[in-house]
Design a protein around this motif. Structure first.
Motif, mmCIF file in Angstrom:
data_model
loop_
_atom_site.group_PDB
_atom_site.id
_atom_site.type_symbol
_atom_site.label_atom_id
_atom_site.label_comp_id
_atom_site.label_asym_id
_atom_site.label_seq_id
_atom_site.Cartn_x
_atom_site.Cartn_y
_atom_site.Cartn_z
ATOM 1 N N GLU A 85 9.111 -2.826 10.838
ATOM 2 C CA GLU A 85 9.089 -1.394 10.577
ATOM 3 C C GLU A 85 8.400 -1.118 9.246
ATOM 4 O O GLU A 85 8.255 -2.013 8.411
ATOM 5 C CB GLU A 85 10.518 -0.833 10.550
ATOM 6 C CG GLU A 85 11.373 -1.513 9.500
ATOM 7 C CD GLU A 85 12.860 -1.225 9.634
ATOM 8 O OE1 GLU A 85 13.283 -0.741 10.687
ATOM 9 O OE2 GLU A 85 13.575 -1.491 8.655
ATOM 10 N N CYS A 86 7.980 0.120 9.088
ATOM 11 C CA CYS A 86 7.308 0.523 7.858
ATOM 12 C C CYS A 86 8.307 0.517 6.705
ATOM 13 O O CYS A 86 9.387 1.087 6.828
ATOM 14 C CB CYS A 86 6.719 1.913 8.047
ATOM 15 S SG CYS A 86 5.981 2.582 6.563
ATOM 16 N N PRO A 87 7.982 -0.115 5.570
ATOM 17 C CA PRO A 87 8.931 -0.148 4.444
ATOM 18 C C PRO A 87 9.147 1.229 3.809
ATOM 19 O O PRO A 87 10.116 1.424 3.087
ATOM 20 C CB PRO A 87 8.282 -1.118 3.450
ATOM 21 C CG PRO A 87 6.857 -1.196 3.846
ATOM 22 C CD PRO A 87 6.774 -0.880 5.306
ATOM 23 N N GLN A 106 2.090 -0.882 5.132
ATOM 24 C CA GLN A 106 2.867 0.268 5.605
ATOM 25 C C GLN A 106 2.216 0.829 6.864
ATOM 26 O O GLN A 106 1.140 0.382 7.247
ATOM 27 C CB GLN A 106 2.936 1.351 4.515
ATOM 28 C CG GLN A 106 1.568 1.806 4.034
ATOM 29 C CD GLN A 106 1.634 2.691 2.799
ATOM 30 O OE1 GLN A 106 2.706 3.113 2.395
ATOM 31 N NE2 GLN A 106 0.489 2.979 2.218
ATOM 32 N N CYS A 107 2.888 1.780 7.508
ATOM 33 C CA CYS A 107 2.347 2.319 8.760
ATOM 34 C C CYS A 107 1.175 3.257 8.473
ATOM 35 O O CYS A 107 0.986 3.704 7.346
ATOM 36 C CB CYS A 107 3.434 3.047 9.542
ATOM 37 S SG CYS A 107 3.845 4.670 8.903
ATOM 38 N N TYR A 108 0.399 3.577 9.486
ATOM 39 C CA TYR A 108 -0.805 4.367 9.219
ATOM 40 C C TYR A 108 -0.473 5.811 8.862
ATOM 41 O O TYR A 108 -1.258 6.472 8.195
ATOM 42 C CB TYR A 108 -1.805 4.269 10.382
ATOM 43 C CG TYR A 108 -1.531 5.168 11.551
ATOM 44 C CD1 TYR A 108 -0.725 4.736 12.597
ATOM 45 C CD2 TYR A 108 -2.072 6.446 11.617
ATOM 46 C CE1 TYR A 108 -0.462 5.561 13.661
ATOM 47 C CE2 TYR A 108 -1.815 7.274 12.688
ATOM 48 C CZ TYR A 108 -1.000 6.830 13.699
ATOM 49 O OH TYR A 108 -0.735 7.663 14.740
ATOM 50 N N HIS A 109 0.710 6.293 9.288
ATOM 51 C CA HIS A 109 1.118 7.653 8.879
ATOM 52 C C HIS A 109 1.253 7.713 7.357
ATOM 53 O O HIS A 109 0.806 8.658 6.720
ATOM 54 C CB HIS A 109 2.463 8.033 9.502
ATOM 55 C CG HIS A 109 2.463 8.039 10.997
ATOM 56 N ND1 HIS A 109 1.840 9.033 11.724
ATOM 57 C CD2 HIS A 109 2.985 7.185 11.894
ATOM 58 C CE1 HIS A 109 1.989 8.770 13.021
ATOM 59 N NE2 HIS A 109 2.673 7.651 13.150
ATOM 60 N N CYS A 110 1.891 6.677 6.810
ATOM 61 C CA CYS A 110 2.099 6.632 5.357
ATOM 62 C C CYS A 110 0.771 6.446 4.624
ATOM 63 O O CYS A 110 0.563 7.037 3.570
ATOM 64 C CB CYS A 110 3.077 5.520 4.990
ATOM 65 S SG CYS A 110 4.773 5.884 5.468
ATOM 66 N N VAL A 111 -0.125 5.631 5.172
ATOM 67 C CA VAL A 111 -1.447 5.455 4.571
ATOM 68 C C VAL A 111 -2.161 6.804 4.508
ATOM 69 O O VAL A 111 -2.732 7.190 3.495
ATOM 70 C CB VAL A 111 -2.296 4.440 5.378
ATOM 71 C CG1 VAL A 111 -3.720 4.372 4.847
ATOM 72 C CG2 VAL A 111 -1.647 3.063 5.333
HETATM 73 ZN ZN LIG Z 1 5.448 4.685 7.269
#
Ligand SMILES: [Zn+2]
Length: 120
Positions: A85-87, A106-111
């Protein structure tokens, strides 16, 4: 050092996501393609894991034995080829986004959010 709970959770995810033709499990899409990418890029190290992943791509994950699934899962964890999972937002990382998530941490949403903030 790989913990058994982590290993068993990944083995369960491989099995369940493979069966998930309706896309009910979050992040289940892209699993076979991800395994193929790992083979093509020589990212798996253990010969049993490589052989099992090849079998998964050609014959299907459902035909793998528990030992073969374990070999793949163990190699993924040992070589940092899996992020659960994304940290940041704790979103489950989809197989189809695994490579970018591992690269970015991290996930691409967070990027995307981060890039947006940096541009403002
Ligand atoms: Zn994320």
């Amino acid at each position: 050092m790989v913990y058994n709970t982590e290993l068993n959770a990944l083995i369960d995810r491989l099995k369940n996501d493979d069966k998930d033709s309706e896309n009910v499990n979050p992040g289940s899409w892209g699993l076979t393609e991800y395994l193929k990418t790992l083979i093509d890029n020589n990212q798996l190290q253990d010969s049993a894991a490589i052989g099992s992943a090849k079998k998964a791509v050609t014959d299907g994950i459902s035909l793998l034995s528990d030992a073969q699934l374990k070999a793949i899962a163990l190699d993924m964890l040992n070589n940092d080829l899996y992020m659960k999972e994304c940290p940041n937002c704790f979103e489950i990382i989809a197989w189809g986004e695994m490579r970018i998530a591992l690269f970015e941490g991290q996930c691409y949403h967070c990027v995307y959010q981060q890039e947006k903030i940096e541009q403002e």
